[in-house]
Design an enzyme around this catalytic site. Structure first.
Site, PDB file in Angstrom:
ATOM      1  N   GLY A  31      42.569  44.489  47.170  1.00 49.74           N
ATOM      2  CA  GLY A  31      43.272  44.147  45.941  1.00 49.74           C
ATOM      3  C   GLY A  31      42.569  43.131  45.076  1.00 49.74           C
ATOM      4  N   HIS A  34      39.022  44.603  40.227  1.00 53.57           N
ATOM      5  CA  HIS A  34      38.115  44.353  39.094  1.00 53.57           C
ATOM      6  C   HIS A  34      37.358  45.654  38.819  1.00 53.57           C
ATOM      7  CE1 HIS A  34      35.084  44.160  42.210  1.00 53.57           C
ATOM      8  NE2 HIS A  34      35.716  43.160  42.803  1.00 53.57           N
ATOM      9  N   GLY A  36      34.540  46.696  39.611  1.00 54.46           N
ATOM     10  CA  GLY A  36      33.869  47.292  40.771  1.00 54.46           C
ATOM     11  C   GLY A  36      34.810  48.239  41.510  1.00 54.46           C
ATOM     12  N   HIS A  37      36.029  47.752  41.780  1.00 50.62           N
ATOM     13  CA  HIS A  37      37.027  48.611  42.429  1.00 50.62           C
ATOM     14  C   HIS A  37      37.324  49.840  41.552  1.00 50.62           C
ATOM     15  CE1 HIS A  37      38.361  44.544  44.116  1.00 50.62           C
ATOM     16  NE2 HIS A  37      38.163  45.242  45.212  1.00 50.62           N
ATOM     17  N   GLN A  61      39.528  40.673  59.620  1.00 48.09           N
ATOM     18  CA  GLN A  61      38.146  40.529  59.167  1.00 48.09           C
ATOM     19  C   GLN A  61      37.859  39.139  58.600  1.00 48.09           C
ATOM     20  OE1 GLN A  61      38.671  43.855  56.281  1.00 48.09           O
ATOM     21  NE2 GLN A  61      37.326  42.638  54.964  1.00 48.09           N
ATOM     22  N   GLY A 150      31.683  50.339  48.207  1.00 49.29           N
ATOM     23  CA  GLY A 150      30.743  49.769  47.246  1.00 49.29           C
ATOM     24  C   GLY A 150      29.495  49.235  47.942  1.00 49.29           C
ATOM     25  N   LYS A 152      27.892  46.816  47.002  1.00 50.23           N
ATOM     26  CA  LYS A 152      27.955  45.351  46.955  1.00 50.23           C
ATOM     27  C   LYS A 152      28.062  44.798  48.380  1.00 50.23           C
ATOM     28  CE  LYS A 152      29.859  41.208  45.721  1.00 50.23           C
ATOM     29  NZ  LYS A 152      30.782  40.968  46.773  1.00 50.23           N
ATOM     30  N   SER A 188      33.389  40.373  42.038  1.00 53.81           N
ATOM     31  CA  SER A 188      34.024  40.122  43.326  1.00 53.81           C
ATOM     32  C   SER A 188      35.374  39.479  43.062  1.00 53.81           C
ATOM     33  CB  SER A 188      33.146  39.164  44.136  1.00 53.81           C
ATOM     34  OG  SER A 188      33.894  38.623  45.205  1.00 53.81           O
ATOM     35  N   ARG A 190      36.538  37.250  44.738  1.00 50.08           N
ATOM     36  CA  ARG A 190      36.347  35.816  44.994  1.00 50.08           C
ATOM     37  C   ARG A 190      35.757  35.078  43.793  1.00 50.08           C
ATOM     38  NH1 ARG A 190      35.396  37.816  50.434  1.00 50.08           N
ATOM     39  NH2 ARG A 190      36.876  36.813  51.825  1.00 50.08           N
TER      40      ARG A 190
HETATM   41  P1  AMP Z   1      37.350  44.463  48.640  1.00 47.71           P
HETATM   42  O1  AMP Z   1      38.644  44.572  47.918  1.00 47.71           O
HETATM   43  O2  AMP Z   1      36.541  43.274  48.274  1.00 47.71           O
HETATM   44  O3  AMP Z   1      37.499  44.652  50.138  1.00 47.71           O
HETATM   45  O4  AMP Z   1      36.480  45.697  48.148  1.00 47.71           O
HETATM   46  C1  AMP Z   1      36.950  47.013  48.234  1.00 47.71           C
HETATM   47  C2  AMP Z   1      35.814  47.964  47.951  1.00 47.71           C
HETATM   48  O5  AMP Z   1      35.291  47.689  46.650  1.00 47.71           O
HETATM   49  C3  AMP Z   1      34.640  47.790  48.943  1.00 47.71           C
HETATM   50  O6  AMP Z   1      34.116  49.067  49.276  1.00 47.71           O
HETATM   51  C4  AMP Z   1      33.650  46.982  48.143  1.00 47.71           C
HETATM   52  O7  AMP Z   1      32.314  47.188  48.538  1.00 47.71           O
HETATM   53  C5  AMP Z   1      33.888  47.532  46.737  1.00 47.71           C
HETATM   54  N1  AMP Z   1      33.409  46.571  45.740  1.00 47.71           N
HETATM   55  C6  AMP Z   1      33.691  45.237  45.674  1.00 47.71           C
HETATM   56  N2  AMP Z   1      33.009  44.669  44.659  1.00 47.71           N
HETATM   57  C7  AMP Z   1      32.281  45.650  44.081  1.00 47.71           C
HETATM   58  C8  AMP Z   1      31.371  45.706  42.975  1.00 47.71           C
HETATM   59  N3  AMP Z   1      31.065  44.620  42.270  1.00 47.71           N
HETATM   60  N4  AMP Z   1      30.810  46.894  42.653  1.00 47.71           N
HETATM   61  C9  AMP Z   1      31.100  48.014  43.373  1.00 47.71           C
HETATM   62  N5  AMP Z   1      31.959  48.030  44.417  1.00 47.71           N
HETATM   63  C10 AMP Z   1      32.539  46.879  44.767  1.00 47.71           C
END
Ligand code: AMP
Length: 290
Positions: A31, A34, A36-37, A61, A150, A152, A188, A190
Site C-alpha cells: 500500500g 505511488h 511505481g505500484h 518481513q 518491481g 526496484k 518508494s 518510504r
Molecule cells: P511495496 O508496496 O513496497 O511492497 O511494493 C509492491 C511492489 O511494487 C513490489 O513488487 C515493488 O518492487 C514494486 N515497486 C515499489 N516501488 C517501485 C518503483 N519505484 N518502480 C516499480 N515498482 C516498484
C-alpha cells in the site's frame, strides 16, 4: 471494484468473475501507492482479464526495530487509486487472516537470501523468509496466471523467481522497470518519511548508480565505476549499508562483466529512512576488466 478481506470472500469473488477460465493477474503491495505500484497495476490490467491487488503490510518481513508500526498507510486513497487504474479485486486481509494463531510454517530460499538485503549486517535473511512466505500464501489464495513485481526490489524478484522455479509454482512472474521521480529518485512508499534536506541528498543514490552505468558504458572497469559511486554518495554524506556489484541472475559476487549482466545494488540510510535502489547493466563488450 470489489474489496475483500477474507480468503473465502476473495475466492468467491474470483469465481463470480469467471476464474479459472480467465487470465488472472496479481499485484502484491504493502500500500501507500505511488506511480511505481500503478505501473504494475496498469500492466496487469492490460495483460489480464481479472486484476487482483493485495494490500497487506506484512509483519514477518520487518525486522525488530524496523518501521512496521510507522509504515505509511492510507487505505482509502489506495482503494481509490486501484479503482481508477482498473483493478477488479482488492484483497486486504487482517493480520489474523494471514497468520492465524498457531501459524508456524515458513518458506525459505537459501543462499541468495544471505547477501545484499539478506546479509546479517543489513535486514537479515528473515526479511526474505517473510517475503517468500507471504508471496506463497498470496499465490495459493489468488492462483494467478501472472504476478507482477518491481525491479526496484531486484533481489526480491530474483528470490521469488527462484522460489517459483524450485517449488514448481504455476505462475508467470513479470518484472517491471523501476519508476523514478523527475530527479531520478526511485519511487518508494518510504520516501514519504524523508525530510526536505534528506530528500535532496537522496538523489545521490540514483546519480551514483547512473554514474556506474555511464562509466561502464565508457569502458571503465567495474571496480573503478563502483569507487566513483562511493565518492558520489560520500559527497552527499551518505554511507551505504552496501554498494555491491553482483551477478544479475545468480547474485554471486561480480568483479567484472564477463559476458553476464551485472546488478549494482545499494541500500543506504538517508536521515532515518532506509532507501534501496539498483541498476542492471548488460554485458559491456569493450570494458577493461581488472
Ligand atoms: P511495496 O508496496 O513496497 O511492497 O511494493 C509492491 C511492489 O511494487 C513490489 O513488487 C515493488 O518492487 C514494486 N515497486 C515499489 N516501488 C517501485 C518503483 N519505484 N518502480 C516499480 N515498482 C516498484
Amino acid at each position: 471494484m470489489r474489496v475483500t478481506r477474507t480468503k473465502a470472500d476473495l475466492r468467491a469473488a474470483l469465481r463470480e468473475l469467471g476464474s479459472p477460465d480467465r487470465i488472472v493477474g496479481l499485484v502484491p503491495t504493502m500500500g501507500y501507492l505511488h506511480a511505481g505500484h500503478v505501473s504494475l497495476l496498469e500492466a496487469s490490467v492490460e495483460r489480464c482479464d481479472i486484476s487482483v491487488m493485495s494490500l497487506f503490510v506484512n509483519p514477518t518481513q520487518f525486522g525488530v526495530g524496523e518501521d512496521l508500526e510507522n509504515y505509511p498507510r492510507d487505505e482509502a486513497r489506495d482503494l481509490a487509486v486501484a479503482e481508477e487504474t482498473g483493478v477488479d479485486l482488492v484483497y486486504t486481509p487482517e493480520l489474523e487472516e494471514v497468520y492465524p494463531e498457531g501459524f508456524c510454517t515458513y518458506v525459505e530460499v537459501e543462499g541468495i537470501t544471505d547477501v545484499l538485503c539478506g546479509a546479517q549486517s543489513s535486514r537479515g535473511r528473515d526479511h526474505f523468509r517473510g517475503v517468500t512466505t507471504v508471496v506463497t500464501k498470496l499465490l495459493n489464495t489468488v492462483k494467478p496466471d501472472l504476478a507482477f513485481f518491481g525491479r526496484k526490489d531486484a533481489q526480491q524478484v530474483i528470490v521469488v523467481e527462484r522460489m517459483c522455479r524450485d517449488l514448481d509454482l504455476d505462475v508467470q512472474l513479470v518484472a517491471m522497470p523501476t519508476v523514478r521521480e523527475a530527479d531520478g529518485l526511485a519511487m518508494s512508499s518510504r520516501n514519504a518519511y524523508l525530510e526536505a534536506a534528506d530528500r535532496d541528498r537522496a538523489t545521490a543514490i540514483s546519480r551514483a548508480l547512473s554514474g556506474v552505468e555511464r562509466a561502464a558504458a565508457e569502458g571503465t572497469s567495474l571496480k573503478e565505476s563502483i569507487q566513483l559511486a562511493y565518492a558520489t554518495l560520500a559527497e552527499a554524506g551518505i554511507e551505504p549499508e552496501y554498494l555491491e556489484a553482483r551477478d544479475g541472475e545468480r547474485l554471486s559476487p561480480s568483479t567484472g562483466f564477463n559476458g553476464r549482466p551485472v546488478l549494482v545494488a545499494v541500500a543506504a540510510p538517508v536521515g532515518s529512512t532506509r532507501l534501496i535502489d539498483n541498476v542492471l547493466i548488460e554485458p559491456q563488450p569493450q570494458t577493461k576488466e581488472v
